[in-house]
Design a protein around this motif. Sequence first.
Motif, PDB file in Angstrom:
ATOM      1  N   ASP A 147      31.653  20.795  78.966  1.00 21.36           N
ATOM      2  CA  ASP A 147      30.693  20.428  77.924  1.00 21.36           C
ATOM      3  C   ASP A 147      29.577  21.471  77.885  1.00 21.36           C
ATOM      4  OD1 ASP A 147      32.075  18.212  77.241  1.00 21.36           O
ATOM      5  OD2 ASP A 147      30.742  16.766  78.208  1.00 21.36           O
ATOM      6  N   PRO A 148      29.006  21.718  76.693  1.00 18.04           N
ATOM      7  CA  PRO A 148      27.968  22.753  76.582  1.00 18.04           C
ATOM      8  C   PRO A 148      26.711  22.489  77.407  1.00 18.04           C
ATOM      9  CG  PRO A 148      28.753  22.060  74.404  1.00 18.04           C
ATOM     10  CD  PRO A 148      29.359  21.128  75.399  1.00 18.04           C
ATOM     11  N   HIS A 149      26.443  21.211  77.749  1.00 23.24           N
ATOM     12  CA  HIS A 149      25.201  20.909  78.482  1.00 23.24           C
ATOM     13  C   HIS A 149      25.324  21.155  79.991  1.00 23.24           C
ATOM     14  CE1 HIS A 149      27.217  17.225  79.807  1.00 23.24           C
ATOM     15  NE2 HIS A 149      26.244  17.077  80.699  1.00 23.24           N
ATOM     16  N   VAL A 150      26.561  21.370  80.464  1.00 20.08           N
ATOM     17  CA  VAL A 150      26.820  21.494  81.906  1.00 20.08           C
ATOM     18  C   VAL A 150      26.281  22.825  82.429  1.00 20.08           C
ATOM     19  CG1 VAL A 150      28.658  21.661  83.653  1.00 20.08           C
ATOM     20  CG2 VAL A 150      28.874  20.040  81.747  1.00 20.08           C
ATOM     21  N   ILE A 151      25.667  22.791  83.630  1.00 16.22           N
ATOM     22  CA  ILE A 151      25.253  24.053  84.253  1.00 16.22           C
ATOM     23  C   ILE A 151      26.088  24.316  85.511  1.00 16.22           C
ATOM     24  CG2 ILE A 151      22.923  24.057  83.286  1.00 16.22           C
ATOM     25  CD1 ILE A 151      21.882  23.255  86.103  1.00 16.22           C
ATOM     26  N   ILE A 152      26.251  25.612  85.789  1.00 17.94           N
ATOM     27  CA  ILE A 152      27.061  26.081  86.912  1.00 17.94           C
ATOM     28  C   ILE A 152      26.128  26.654  87.968  1.00 17.94           C
ATOM     29  CG2 ILE A 152      28.764  27.837  87.603  1.00 17.94           C
ATOM     30  CD1 ILE A 152      29.682  27.651  84.520  1.00 17.94           C
ATOM     31  N   MET A 153      26.331  26.230  89.222  1.00 16.45           N
ATOM     32  CA  MET A 153      25.483  26.714  90.306  1.00 16.45           C
ATOM     33  C   MET A 153      26.331  27.189  91.482  1.00 16.45           C
ATOM     34  SD  MET A 153      22.511  23.773  90.020  1.00 16.45           S
ATOM     35  CE  MET A 153      21.475  24.476  91.270  1.00 16.45           C
ATOM     36  N   HIS A 154      25.707  27.985  92.341  1.00 14.92           N
ATOM     37  CA  HIS A 154      26.387  28.531  93.528  1.00 14.92           C
ATOM     38  C   HIS A 154      25.302  29.021  94.469  1.00 14.92           C
ATOM     39  CE1 HIS A 154      28.828  30.996  96.154  1.00 14.92           C
ATOM     40  NE2 HIS A 154      29.931  30.752  95.471  1.00 14.92           N
ATOM     41  N   PRO A 155      25.362  28.665  95.768  1.00 16.94           N
ATOM     42  CA  PRO A 155      24.299  29.095  96.681  1.00 16.94           C
ATOM     43  C   PRO A 155      24.309  30.584  96.997  1.00 16.94           C
ATOM     44  CG  PRO A 155      26.024  27.929  97.872  1.00 16.94           C
ATOM     45  CD  PRO A 155      26.345  27.791  96.420  1.00 16.94           C
ATOM     46  N   ALA A 156      25.404  31.282  96.667  1.00 22.68           N
ATOM     47  CA  ALA A 156      25.541  32.713  96.942  1.00 22.68           C
ATOM     48  C   ALA A 156      25.500  32.976  98.456  1.00 22.68           C
ATOM     49  CB  ALA A 156      24.477  33.512  96.202  1.00 22.68           C
ATOM     50  N   PRO A 157      26.027  34.089  98.926  1.00 20.45           N
ATOM     51  CA  PRO A 157      26.730  35.115  98.171  1.00 20.45           C
ATOM     52  C   PRO A 157      28.062  34.603  97.615  1.00 20.45           C
ATOM     53  CG  PRO A 157      26.950  35.532 100.512  1.00 20.45           C
ATOM     54  CD  PRO A 157      25.996  34.387 100.378  1.00 20.45           C
ATOM     55  N   VAL A 158      28.446  35.160  96.490  1.00 21.57           N
ATOM     56  CA  VAL A 158      29.632  34.714  95.763  1.00 21.57           C
ATOM     57  C   VAL A 158      30.843  35.552  96.167  1.00 21.57           C
ATOM     58  CG1 VAL A 158      30.643  34.529  93.456  1.00 21.57           C
ATOM     59  CG2 VAL A 158      28.219  34.035  93.780  1.00 21.57           C
ATOM     60  N   ASN A 159      31.952  34.884  96.434  1.00 20.01           N
ATOM     61  CA  ASN A 159      33.231  35.597  96.514  1.00 20.01           C
ATOM     62  C   ASN A 159      33.782  35.629  95.091  1.00 20.01           C
ATOM     63  OD1 ASN A 159      33.605  35.967  99.414  1.00 20.01           O
ATOM     64  ND2 ASN A 159      33.802  33.754  99.511  1.00 20.01           N
ATOM     65  N   ARG A 160      33.533  36.714  94.396  1.00 14.10           N
ATOM     66  CA  ARG A 160      33.990  36.789  93.006  1.00 14.10           C
ATOM     67  C   ARG A 160      35.517  36.732  92.957  1.00 14.10           C
ATOM     68  NH1 ARG A 160      30.118  39.374  89.141  1.00 14.10           N
ATOM     69  NH2 ARG A 160      28.084  39.336  90.165  1.00 14.10           N
ATOM     70  N   ASN A 161      36.007  36.004  91.960  1.00 12.91           N
ATOM     71  CA  ASN A 161      37.447  35.824  91.741  1.00 12.91           C
ATOM     72  C   ASN A 161      38.143  35.041  92.858  1.00 12.91           C
ATOM     73  OD1 ASN A 161      37.325  37.249  89.261  1.00 12.91           O
ATOM     74  ND2 ASN A 161      37.307  39.168  90.428  1.00 12.91           N
ATOM     75  N   VAL A 162      37.354  34.335  93.677  1.00  8.12           N
ATOM     76  CA  VAL A 162      37.942  33.370  94.612  1.00  8.12           C
ATOM     77  C   VAL A 162      37.456  31.995  94.162  1.00  8.12           C
ATOM     78  CG1 VAL A 162      38.257  32.631  97.003  1.00  8.12           C
ATOM     79  CG2 VAL A 162      38.004  35.070  96.485  1.00  8.12           C
ATOM     80  N   GLU A 163      36.218  31.610  94.530  1.00  7.87           N
ATOM     81  CA  GLU A 163      35.742  30.289  94.083  1.00  7.87           C
ATOM     82  C   GLU A 163      35.166  30.315  92.679  1.00  7.87           C
ATOM     83  OE1 GLU A 163      32.191  31.983  96.397  1.00  7.87           O
ATOM     84  OE2 GLU A 163      34.284  31.706  96.892  1.00  7.87           O
ATOM     85  N   ILE A 164      34.873  31.497  92.171  1.00 10.90           N
ATOM     86  CA  ILE A 164      34.332  31.588  90.810  1.00 10.90           C
ATOM     87  C   ILE A 164      34.737  32.927  90.197  1.00 10.90           C
ATOM     88  CG2 ILE A 164      32.088  32.415  91.657  1.00 10.90           C
ATOM     89  CD1 ILE A 164      30.786  30.743  89.407  1.00 10.90           C
ATOM     90  N   ASP A 165      35.225  32.887  88.975  1.00  9.75           N
ATOM     91  CA  ASP A 165      35.667  34.131  88.327  1.00  9.75           C
ATOM     92  C   ASP A 165      34.482  35.059  88.062  1.00  9.75           C
ATOM     93  OD1 ASP A 165      38.242  33.233  88.384  1.00  9.75           O
ATOM     94  OD2 ASP A 165      38.584  33.310  86.211  1.00  9.75           O
TER      95      ASP A 165
END
Length: 303
Positions: free
Chosen positions: A254-272
């Motif tokens: 839905d457009p109102h949803v926000i995405i969060m992550h505590p970082a550091p990010v493993n790109r292309n593993v848990e989040i593209d």
Amino acid sequence: MTMTASTLKERSLLGLRELSADEIGSILDRAAYWESQTEKVIPVLKNHFVSNMFFENSTRTRFSFEMAEKRLGAQVLNFAAAVSSVEKGESIYDTVRTLESMGIDAGVIRLKPVGLLADLATKVSIPLVNAGDGNNEHPTQALLDLYTMKKHFGELKGLTVSIIGDIKHSRVARSNLWALQKFGAKVKLCAPTSMQAPELGAFASYVSMEEALSSDVIMMLRVQLERHAEGILKSAEQYRLEYGLTEDRVAKLDPHVIIMHPAPVNRNVEIDDAIVEHPQSRIFKQMQNGVPIRMAVIERAVK
């Protein structure tokens, strides 16, 4: 200044599980005050010394604390275990006591062993701030997460927040769970069986990835690849397909949803990769919010 045991407890920040909603709310309010200040440095702590004691690796959290401390005008002593006498066998307790005896006014501490921080806090007479202890709590991360959600939605009550990923090893998941529920938010947990913490099931339900994505906040956790060398995680690619926040999944939010992550990010593993700075992502905003939150926490500890 000698502190009584009760004053020390009030000034320390060991975790959010024991803190009231009012106390957490006052920290969030003070952070809003610090965020509203246009001056980079407001030296309210110019005569105070704060030590950042990191017995576990961290770059982002340590820099965020250091920025907060310096913006308040504090004198900062940085201590990294990798280049210290702790490597030579000096205990964590001895290190903290040594810095205390030299005259620091507060200590920010990150360490691996669970339970050690609470024990340390009873043996020293300076306030301690938990910058992450084992898989127990990471209170300032959860505070900045709550602050980010509150700024976006106006209030926390009634929000549904899904925490997705390696719940078992996550201090971020625990601190967020304890804090969010105090404000009337609903928390859902989502993880592969091998990454679940069964004891948390009494406080929040484990749901499927599909159900987890029908929330107001999607909080992805870093897959701690170093903890899964034993093959719990069959492959990064398989994890991405089953539990990753892929572009396909985000397209259905839905457009109102926000995405969060505590970082550091493993790109292309848990989040593209493309989602890290997606319009619905608040990942860099979270990092930005970490500084006023930590200013509020350090000020509370020292002033």
